[in-house]
Design a protein around this motif. Structure first.
Motif, short mmCIF file in Angstrom:
data_model
loop_
_atom_site.label_atom_id
_atom_site.label_comp_id
_atom_site.label_asym_id
_atom_site.label_seq_id
_atom_site.Cartn_x
_atom_site.Cartn_y
_atom_site.Cartn_z
N LYS A 39 0.83 -1.21 0.00
CA LYS A 39 0.00 0.00 0.00
C LYS A 39 0.86 1.26 0.00
O LYS A 39 0.51 2.25 -0.64
CB LYS A 39 -0.94 -0.03 1.21
N ILE A 40 1.99 1.22 0.71
CA ILE A 40 2.85 2.41 0.77
C ILE A 40 3.94 2.40 -0.30
O ILE A 40 4.80 3.28 -0.33
CB ILE A 40 3.47 2.60 2.17
N GLY A 41 3.92 1.39 -1.17
CA GLY A 41 4.85 1.36 -2.29
C GLY A 41 6.23 0.80 -2.00
O GLY A 41 7.14 0.95 -2.79
N VAL A 42 6.38 0.15 -0.86
CA VAL A 42 7.68 -0.46 -0.51
C VAL A 42 7.87 -1.76 -1.28
O VAL A 42 8.99 -2.12 -1.63
CB VAL A 42 7.78 -0.69 1.01
N LEU A 43 6.78 -2.46 -1.55
CA LEU A 43 6.83 -3.72 -2.30
C LEU A 43 5.98 -3.62 -3.54
O LEU A 43 4.93 -2.96 -3.53
CB LEU A 43 6.29 -4.87 -1.44
N GLU A 44 6.40 -4.32 -4.57
CA GLU A 44 5.58 -4.48 -5.77
C GLU A 44 4.53 -5.56 -5.50
O GLU A 44 4.65 -6.31 -4.53
CB GLU A 44 6.45 -4.88 -6.97
N ALA A 45 3.56 -5.66 -6.37
CA ALA A 45 2.45 -6.59 -6.17
C ALA A 45 2.90 -8.04 -5.99
O ALA A 45 2.28 -8.79 -5.25
CB ALA A 45 1.47 -6.49 -7.32
N SER A 46 3.96 -8.44 -6.64
CA SER A 46 4.39 -9.84 -6.57
C SER A 46 5.48 -10.09 -5.53
O SER A 46 5.88 -11.24 -5.32
CB SER A 46 4.91 -10.29 -7.94
N GLU A 47 5.95 -9.05 -4.87
CA GLU A 47 7.05 -9.18 -3.91
C GLU A 47 6.53 -9.50 -2.51
O GLU A 47 5.40 -9.18 -2.16
CB GLU A 47 7.86 -7.89 -3.82
N THR A 48 7.42 -10.11 -1.74
CA THR A 48 7.17 -10.32 -0.31
C THR A 48 8.32 -9.67 0.45
O THR A 48 9.42 -9.54 -0.08
CB THR A 48 7.08 -11.82 0.04
N PRO A 49 8.08 -9.25 1.68
CA PRO A 49 9.12 -8.56 2.43
C PRO A 49 10.26 -9.50 2.84
O PRO A 49 10.06 -10.69 3.07
CB PRO A 49 8.40 -8.02 3.65
N GLU A 50 11.45 -8.92 2.92
CA GLU A 50 12.60 -9.67 3.42
C GLU A 50 12.42 -9.89 4.92
O GLU A 50 11.63 -9.21 5.57
CB GLU A 50 13.88 -8.89 3.14
N ALA A 51 13.20 -10.82 5.48
CA ALA A 51 13.03 -11.21 6.88
C ALA A 51 13.18 -10.04 7.84
O ALA A 51 12.37 -9.87 8.76
CB ALA A 51 14.02 -12.32 7.23
N ASP A 52 14.19 -9.18 7.63
CA ASP A 52 14.38 -8.06 8.56
C ASP A 52 13.26 -7.04 8.44
O ASP A 52 12.82 -6.47 9.44
CB ASP A 52 15.76 -7.41 8.37
#
Length: 135
Positions: free
Chosen positions: A15-28
């Motif tokens: 929602k805030i644009g940190v990730l693209e639609a297909s991405e998942t966040p890194e562990a940290d």
């Protein structure tokens, strides 16, 4: 199905644009956002929304709230984490939706008690209106 903490975190980051639609966040990134999510849930109690949340969530835990509140929680988390990523997307719109989400939580979990009239008011004689001849 009920979303996990990671689901809410991923949606907020998208929602805030940190990730693209297909991405998942890194562990940290996930852990930092999870810490913020747990703080948000704990902070709801003194704000009048005791959701019964007593132990911190792990990343794979399901969110202990009704599905009707998932979007509200996502916006609350998005507004909370946006400054961590220098995101300008947490604009007025996201902040307004986060505030509305917080109010939705408060309304959903607000408990009311039955009010009872003061005995002095109950026992008081009713005032007389009208013509005394008809009494």
């Amino acid at each position: 199905t009920m979303p996990t903490a990671l689901d809410i975190i991923t949606q907020a980051m998208r929602k805030i644009g940190v990730l693209e639609a297909s991405e998942t966040p890194e562990a940290d990134m996930s852990q930092d956002a999870l810490d913020d999510l747990n703080k948000l849930l704990f902070d709801l109690v003194p704000e009048g929304a005791d959701i019964g949340f007593r132990a911190a969530l792990a990343i794979g835990d399901t969110i202990p709230t009704p599905p009707e509140l998932d979007r509200a929680l996502m916006y609350m988390l998005a507004a909370e984490i946006a400054p961590d990523y220098g995101s300008q997307v947490a604009s007025q719109q996201i902040n307004m939706r986060a505030l509305a989400g917080r109010q939705k939580f408060q309304n959903w979990y607000h408990e009311t008690t039955d009010l009872k009239a003061d005995r002095g008011l109950e026992d008081r004689q009713r005032p007389f209106y009208g013509n005394r001849e008809n009494v």
